[in-house]
Design an enzyme around this catalytic site. Sequence first.
Site, PDB file in Angstrom:
ATOM      1  N   PRO A 193      13.278  22.339   1.652  1.00  0.00           N
ATOM      2  CA  PRO A 193      13.325  23.377   0.625  1.00  0.00           C
ATOM      3  C   PRO A 193      13.002  24.784   1.125  1.00  0.00           C
ATOM      4  O   PRO A 193      12.083  24.973   1.930  1.00  0.00           O
ATOM      5  CB  PRO A 193      12.275  22.921  -0.405  1.00  0.00           C
ATOM      6  CG  PRO A 193      11.432  21.924   0.305  1.00  0.00           C
ATOM      7  CD  PRO A 193      12.311  21.286   1.337  1.00  0.00           C
ATOM      8  N   ASN A 194      13.761  25.719   0.621  1.00  0.00           N
ATOM      9  CA  ASN A 194      13.615  27.166   0.858  1.00  0.00           C
ATOM     10  C   ASN A 194      14.100  27.620   2.228  1.00  0.00           C
ATOM     11  O   ASN A 194      14.175  28.817   2.480  1.00  0.00           O
ATOM     12  CB  ASN A 194      12.160  27.633   0.633  1.00  0.00           C
ATOM     13  CG  ASN A 194      11.734  27.429  -0.797  1.00  0.00           C
ATOM     14  OD1 ASN A 194      12.431  27.858  -1.709  1.00  0.00           O
ATOM     15  ND2 ASN A 194      10.618  26.748  -1.017  1.00  0.00           N
ATOM     16  N   ARG A 249      14.305  36.398   3.554  1.00  0.00           N
ATOM     17  CA  ARG A 249      13.025  36.717   2.915  1.00  0.00           C
ATOM     18  C   ARG A 249      11.899  36.416   3.907  1.00  0.00           C
ATOM     19  O   ARG A 249      12.066  35.590   4.805  1.00  0.00           O
ATOM     20  CB  ARG A 249      12.790  35.846   1.666  1.00  0.00           C
ATOM     21  CG  ARG A 249      13.938  35.758   0.729  1.00  0.00           C
ATOM     22  CD  ARG A 249      13.804  36.704  -0.462  1.00  0.00           C
ATOM     23  NE  ARG A 249      15.052  36.709  -1.222  1.00  0.00           N
ATOM     24  CZ  ARG A 249      15.349  35.823  -2.177  1.00  0.00           C
ATOM     25  NH1 ARG A 249      14.480  34.915  -2.518  1.00  0.00           N
ATOM     26  NH2 ARG A 249      16.520  35.878  -2.788  1.00  0.00           N
ATOM     27  N   TYR A 275       8.757  33.949   9.001  1.00  0.00           N
ATOM     28  CA  TYR A 275       9.733  32.975   9.500  1.00  0.00           C
ATOM     29  C   TYR A 275      10.850  33.578  10.359  1.00  0.00           C
ATOM     30  O   TYR A 275      11.786  32.873  10.733  1.00  0.00           O
ATOM     31  CB  TYR A 275      10.340  32.203   8.323  1.00  0.00           C
ATOM     32  CG  TYR A 275       9.306  31.410   7.551  1.00  0.00           C
ATOM     33  CD1 TYR A 275       8.627  30.341   8.146  1.00  0.00           C
ATOM     34  CD2 TYR A 275       8.987  31.727   6.236  1.00  0.00           C
ATOM     35  CE1 TYR A 275       7.668  29.626   7.458  1.00  0.00           C
ATOM     36  CE2 TYR A 275       8.029  31.006   5.537  1.00  0.00           C
ATOM     37  CZ  TYR A 275       7.372  29.961   6.162  1.00  0.00           C
ATOM     38  OH  TYR A 275       6.421  29.244   5.470  1.00  0.00           O
ATOM     39  N   ASN A 330      13.218  19.477   9.666  1.00  0.00           N
ATOM     40  CA  ASN A 330      12.173  20.376   9.185  1.00  0.00           C
ATOM     41  C   ASN A 330      12.114  20.141   7.685  1.00  0.00           C
ATOM     42  O   ASN A 330      12.933  20.678   6.928  1.00  0.00           O
ATOM     43  CB  ASN A 330      12.486  21.844   9.493  1.00  0.00           C
ATOM     44  CG  ASN A 330      11.341  22.757   9.055  1.00  0.00           C
ATOM     45  OD1 ASN A 330      10.396  22.306   8.392  1.00  0.00           O
ATOM     46  ND2 ASN A 330      11.424  24.026   9.416  1.00  0.00           N
ATOM     47  N   ALA A 364       8.042  22.253   2.976  1.00  0.00           N
ATOM     48  CA  ALA A 364       6.841  21.898   2.197  1.00  0.00           C
ATOM     49  C   ALA A 364       6.723  20.385   1.969  1.00  0.00           C
ATOM     50  O   ALA A 364       5.605  19.861   1.820  1.00  0.00           O
ATOM     51  CB  ALA A 364       6.852  22.634   0.871  1.00  0.00           C
ATOM     52  N   GLU A 413      10.218  15.761  14.276  1.00  0.00           N
ATOM     53  CA  GLU A 413       9.771  16.700  13.243  1.00  0.00           C
ATOM     54  C   GLU A 413       9.640  18.088  13.862  1.00  0.00           C
ATOM     55  O   GLU A 413       9.019  18.236  14.919  1.00  0.00           O
ATOM     56  CB  GLU A 413       8.412  16.230  12.716  1.00  0.00           C
ATOM     57  CG  GLU A 413       7.789  17.171  11.724  1.00  0.00           C
ATOM     58  CD  GLU A 413       6.362  16.758  11.328  1.00  0.00           C
ATOM     59  OE1 GLU A 413       5.862  15.734  11.832  1.00  0.00           O
ATOM     60  OE2 GLU A 413       5.763  17.495  10.542  1.00  0.00           O
ATOM     61  N   HIS A 452       8.879  22.445  13.147  1.00  0.00           N
ATOM     62  CA  HIS A 452       8.418  23.528  12.275  1.00  0.00           C
ATOM     63  C   HIS A 452       8.540  24.854  13.004  1.00  0.00           C
ATOM     64  O   HIS A 452       8.195  24.951  14.193  1.00  0.00           O
ATOM     65  CB  HIS A 452       6.966  23.320  11.855  1.00  0.00           C
ATOM     66  CG  HIS A 452       6.792  22.078  11.052  1.00  0.00           C
ATOM     67  ND1 HIS A 452       7.220  21.994   9.752  1.00  0.00           N
ATOM     68  CD2 HIS A 452       6.289  20.869  11.376  1.00  0.00           C
ATOM     69  CE1 HIS A 452       6.981  20.765   9.310  1.00  0.00           C
ATOM     70  NE2 HIS A 452       6.415  20.061  10.278  1.00  0.00           N
ATOM     71  N   ARG A 476      -2.280  27.464  10.102  1.00  0.00           N
ATOM     72  CA  ARG A 476      -2.082  27.969   8.745  1.00  0.00           C
ATOM     73  C   ARG A 476      -3.072  27.296   7.773  1.00  0.00           C
ATOM     74  O   ARG A 476      -4.072  26.742   8.198  1.00  0.00           O
ATOM     75  CB  ARG A 476      -0.615  27.760   8.341  1.00  0.00           C
ATOM     76  CG  ARG A 476       0.346  28.510   9.288  1.00  0.00           C
ATOM     77  CD  ARG A 476       1.771  28.430   8.845  1.00  0.00           C
ATOM     78  NE  ARG A 476       1.963  29.090   7.573  1.00  0.00           N
ATOM     79  CZ  ARG A 476       3.101  29.028   6.862  1.00  0.00           C
ATOM     80  NH1 ARG A 476       4.129  28.335   7.333  1.00  0.00           N
ATOM     81  NH2 ARG A 476       3.208  29.653   5.707  1.00  0.00           N
TER      82      ARG A 476
HETATM   83  O1  CA2 Z   1       6.971  26.330   9.682  1.00  0.00           O
HETATM   84  C1  CA2 Z   1       7.816  25.630   9.130  1.00  0.00           C
HETATM   85  O2  CA2 Z   1       8.922  25.408   9.594  1.00  0.00           O
HETATM   86  C2  CA2 Z   1       7.501  25.062   7.750  1.00  0.00           C
HETATM   87  O3  CA2 Z   1       8.109  23.783   7.670  1.00  0.00           O
HETATM   88  C3  CA2 Z   1       8.115  26.030   6.750  1.00  0.00           C
HETATM   89  C4  CA2 Z   1       7.835  25.631   5.315  1.00  0.00           C
HETATM   90  C5  CA2 Z   1       6.339  25.415   5.096  1.00  0.00           C
HETATM   91  O4  CA2 Z   1       6.114  24.940   3.776  1.00  0.00           O
HETATM   92  C6  CA2 Z   1       5.758  24.429   6.093  1.00  0.00           C
HETATM   93  O5  CA2 Z   1       4.376  24.318   5.869  1.00  0.00           O
HETATM   94  C7  CA2 Z   1       6.013  24.886   7.507  1.00  0.00           C
HETATM   95  C8  CA2 Z   1       8.334  26.718   4.360  1.00  0.00           C
HETATM   96  C9  CA2 Z   1       9.787  26.998   4.492  1.00  0.00           C
HETATM   97  C10 CA2 Z   1      10.107  28.180   3.628  1.00  0.00           C
HETATM   98  O6  CA2 Z   1      11.140  28.908   4.251  1.00  0.00           O
HETATM   99  C11 CA2 Z   1      11.321  30.187   3.859  1.00  0.00           C
HETATM  100  C12 CA2 Z   1      12.155  30.945   4.654  1.00  0.00           C
HETATM  101  C13 CA2 Z   1      12.359  32.254   4.341  1.00  0.00           C
HETATM  102  C14 CA2 Z   1      11.774  32.803   3.221  1.00  0.00           C
HETATM  103  C15 CA2 Z   1      10.967  32.050   2.429  1.00  0.00           C
HETATM  104  C16 CA2 Z   1      10.737  30.726   2.736  1.00  0.00           C
END
Ligand code: CA2
Length: 158
Positions: free
Chosen positions: A10-11, A18, A23, A74, A77, A98, A100, A107
């Site tokens: 997700p996201n 964003r 990221y 990946n 969340a 896996e 990230h 974090r």
């Molecule tokens: O560090 C990572 O790759 C995570 O999997 C990213 C997740 C986070 O919940 C994990 O704890 C670590 C969040 C992905 C959200 O991606 C976005 C990308 C751009 C803008 C907003 C969110």
Amino acid sequence: MKHILVLHGPNLNLLGQREPEKYGTTTLEEVNQLMADFAQKKGYELVVFQSNTEGALVDQIQEARKKFDAIVINAAAYTHTSVAIRDAILSVRVPTVEVHLSNIYQRESFRHHSYLADVSIGQVSGFGVQSYLLGLQGAITYLESKKSIDPSEGSSEV
Ligand code: CA2
């Protein structure tokens, strides 16, 4: 030709658009292209899937059985919440890596636990977009080493 499934949770569709300070500025499309180029050079074919929905990711993992040699995921969340994704990985028995972008251990504490870590062959965390390429290389290294000890793959090694 061997096939690897890449799953984005997700996201991650917002990547590069964003929160670039967290990221990075590379878009998901660019990440996918970098991975596809890397895989092609190594003689692997990639299929990529992104979803904001847990069940859709579970469906893809279930369908990976017999179709894919490895999974790079990946789960975003869902990494920290999803027993369903964990169970799906366990049930298909497809070697899974896996990845990230961020270092989840630097974090918030709720990100320190991964439901996927102990059912994966390995984890890459904290190298930005490179985490995906390192994870892909890890999956390929695992498959190549397995090939050299699996008589059904026809190698004379070991
Ligand atoms: O560090 C990572 O790759 C995570 O999997 C990213 C997740 C986070 O919940 C994990 O704890 C670590 C969040 C992905 C959200 O991606 C976005 C990308 C751009 C803008 C907003 C969110």
